[in-house]
Write an enzyme that holds these catalytic residues in place. Structure first.
Site, PDB file in Angstrom:
ATOM      1  N   HIS A 137      -0.925   6.421   0.613  1.00 43.35           N
ATOM      2  CA  HIS A 137      -1.609   5.595  -0.404  1.00 43.35           C
ATOM      3  C   HIS A 137      -1.761   4.187   0.157  1.00 43.35           C
ATOM      4  O   HIS A 137      -0.819   3.400   0.179  1.00 43.35           O
ATOM      5  CB  HIS A 137      -0.789   5.581  -1.698  1.00 43.35           C
TER       6      HIS A 137
ATOM      7  N   HIS B 291      -4.942   0.820   0.880  1.00 44.01           N
ATOM      8  CA  HIS B 291      -6.227   0.223   0.484  1.00 44.01           C
ATOM      9  C   HIS B 291      -6.758  -0.563   1.687  1.00 44.01           C
ATOM     10  O   HIS B 291      -6.721  -1.791   1.707  1.00 44.01           O
ATOM     11  CB  HIS B 291      -6.053  -0.684  -0.731  1.00 44.01           C
TER      12      HIS B 291
ATOM     13  N   LYS C 222      -9.741  -3.298   1.318  1.00 51.65           N
ATOM     14  CA  LYS C 222      -9.492  -4.610   0.725  1.00 51.65           C
ATOM     15  C   LYS C 222      -8.379  -5.373   1.436  1.00 51.65           C
ATOM     16  O   LYS C 222      -8.035  -6.492   1.055  1.00 51.65           O
ATOM     17  CB  LYS C 222      -9.187  -4.503  -0.773  1.00 51.65           C
TER      18      LYS C 222
ATOM     19  N   HIS D 192      -4.678   6.640  -9.785  1.00 52.24           N
ATOM     20  CA  HIS D 192      -3.822   5.492 -10.088  1.00 52.24           C
ATOM     21  C   HIS D 192      -3.464   5.586 -11.568  1.00 52.24           C
ATOM     22  O   HIS D 192      -4.350   5.497 -12.426  1.00 52.24           O
ATOM     23  CB  HIS D 192      -4.560   4.183  -9.825  1.00 52.24           C
TER      24      HIS D 192
ATOM     25  N   GLU E 278      -0.147   1.926 -14.310  1.00 52.91           N
ATOM     26  CA  GLU E 278       0.388   0.880 -13.439  1.00 52.91           C
ATOM     27  C   GLU E 278       0.663  -0.388 -14.248  1.00 52.91           C
ATOM     28  O   GLU E 278       0.025  -1.429 -14.070  1.00 52.91           O
ATOM     29  CB  GLU E 278      -0.587   0.587 -12.293  1.00 52.91           C
TER      30      GLU E 278
ATOM     31  N   ASP F 274       0.703   1.038   0.096  1.00 53.74           N
ATOM     32  CA  ASP F 274      -0.235   0.486  -0.875  1.00 53.74           C
ATOM     33  C   ASP F 274      -1.026  -0.666  -0.249  1.00 53.74           C
ATOM     34  O   ASP F 274      -1.668  -0.488   0.768  1.00 53.74           O
ATOM     35  CB  ASP F 274       0.496   0.060  -2.144  1.00 53.74           C
ATOM     36  N   ASN F 275      -0.973  -1.834  -0.819  1.00 52.01           N
ATOM     37  CA  ASN F 275      -1.798  -2.966  -0.371  1.00 52.01           C
ATOM     38  C   ASN F 275      -1.074  -3.786   0.689  1.00 52.01           C
ATOM     39  O   ASN F 275       0.149  -3.876   0.696  1.00 52.01           O
ATOM     40  CB  ASN F 275      -2.145  -3.862  -1.550  1.00 52.01           C
TER      41      ASN F 275
END
Length: 443
Positions: A79, A81, A84, A237, A240, A337-338
């Site tokens: 998972h 991103h 971005k 998602h 959250e 994640d990010n």
């Protein structure tokens, strides 16, 4: 150093290594030490693992001495991103919370996201991940406007260019109500044509994860029907937030069972479950187990975003009930994640950092048991990658070697001296310099 004694050609043994039982097929738990590690010798032939034998099998002469250090399979990051990533220097999150992150990303996406911009940041993330030992990733791609699929074009190009280095999967991400009408058909068609996974967030456009709308179930059924018509897997998602009205996870699980949906489903975040009434928690976890879905948690990002208010210390960790889900038979993974964007200001695409922080945040220790599999085997299973995440004869020798012996040695330092092997050979990469992105970011 260990990397200097790995042969550049030919076959060899890794002698006296420690391996987590989470990476082995049918391990004998009684053989493991109190941290879930067993001693093994590994034979590497032709770029693959030829044998996994009890320690003492390999001859001393000509073998690579691990001296009890650990061997992990290449990491699997289920998972991310990547489209971005790394925009923080030009678009920080002024408030540090979820709403601030959404607003910042929307502003940056509309003004800056050309193919060149996305590609530079996307590939920067891949280079970091490769250096740290990741062999497969699933990235979520912004798909709010399917008529302008720039992120998907970049993904398809990089998926081909990086074949043999990192396996890249992609999932759409858009609010649930974007899947109504023609826009839903367009998103699903784009995902199918790109060989992707159909994904969404269980909130509506402009909203956050709170009360379920009155028409949530019809919208959810519409989303499932789009996937069924195209034979697509799902990656969602879910919930959250720290709002007790964010109760989508149970309804997703029930929908899987009611519709007889047979493709894999992965649900990420699921934060609000931890603050629900206990009876509801049990009911939801049982529904997840019945549905056979997988849960993936992002503890670093969620601790950063959740329960944040100016001048107030956060009261909860923002993560879901991983131990209870595992106990019920639900597959649970951890992921990065990010990275350096408004949803998380930090990170370096390093799955060892993710596991290290997960062990502390989620208390995946005492005993560690097979929890290391949450950073490799479990996400590989959820992503349909049978040759990833395990250490077994016949699999590629795509491994990460550590001098650290026990888990406290492993998780007390960044392990910057780790050795990454691909097909049994040392990968001699360097982390990319942040300055490489200055021109792209305009800083």
């Amino acid at each position: 150093m260990l990397r200097d004694v790995i042969p550049a050609t030919g076959d060899y043994w890794l002698r006296d290594a420690r391996v987590s039982i989470g990476f082995l097929d049918a391990p004998d738990a009684a053989e493991a030490d109190r941290e879930g590690l067993v001693r093994r010798d590994l034979r590497i032939e032709g770029g693959r693992i030829a044998a996994v034998e009890p320690a003492g099998t390999a001859p001393e002469e000509g073998a690579v001495p691990m001296r009890g250090g650990q061997v992990w399979p290449g990491f699997v990051d289920g998972h991310k991103h990547l489209d971005k990533g790394h925009i923080w220097p030009r678009m920080p999150n002024a408030t540090g919370d979820f709403a601030g992150a959404m607003n910042a990303v929307m502003s940056d996406r509309g003004a800056k996201w050309s193919a060149e911009d996305i590609r530079a940041r996307f590939e920067f993330g891949l280079r970091c991940a490769e250096h740290h030992g990741t062999v497969a990733v699933r990235t979520h791609l912004e798909t709010y406007n399917p008529e302008n699929p720039t992120s998907w074009r970049v993904f398809r190009a990089l998926r081909d260019e990086w074949a043999g280095r990192i396996e890249i999967q992609a999932s759409s991400i858009a609010p649930l109500d974007r899947f109504l009408g023609e826009s839903g058909e367009a998103i699903a068609d784009l995902v199918a044509e790109s060989g992707g996974v159909l994904g969404m967030v269980t909130r509506l456009q402009g909203g956050v994860h709170d009360e379920l709308p009155a028409d949530f179930q019809p919208m959810l059924d519409r989303f499932f029907s789009l996937a069924e018509a195209r034979g697509l897997e799902l990656d969602l998602h879910v919930d959250e937030s720290g709002e007790t009205g964010a109760r989508a996870l149970r309804e997703i699980a029930r929908t899987i069972v009611r519709r007889g949906f047979r493709r894999p489903v992965q649900c990420g975040h699921c934060c609000s479950l931890s603050i629900m009434p206990e009876a509801y928690q049990h009911e939801t976890i049982a529904a997840c187990a019945d549905a056979g879905l997988s849960v993936i948690v992002l503890p670093m990002c969620n601790m950063y975003l959740q329960d944040r208010a100016p001048g107030r210390t956060p009261r909860w960790r923002g993560v879901t009930l991983v131990h209870e889900l595992r106990a019920a038979g639900v597959r649970v993974s951890v992921a990065s994640d990010n990275c350096r964007d408004p949803f998380y200001a930090y990170g370096d695409h390093d799955m060892l950092e993710v596991f290290r922080e997960s062990a502390r945040i989620l208390q995946l220790d005492h005993p560690f048991a097979d929890w290391p599999a949450a950073a490799a085997r479990f996400p590989a299973e959820a992503m349909g990658l049978p040759e990833r995440g395990r250490i077994a004869p016949g699999l590629p020798a795509d491994l990460v070697l550590f001098g650290a012996r026990g888990m406290t040695e492993l998780l007390s330092r960044p392990q910057s001296d780790r050795v990454v092997l691909r097909r049994g050979r040392v990968v001699r990469t360097a982390l990319p310099d942040w300055r490489e992105l200055d021109a792209v970011l305009g800083v």
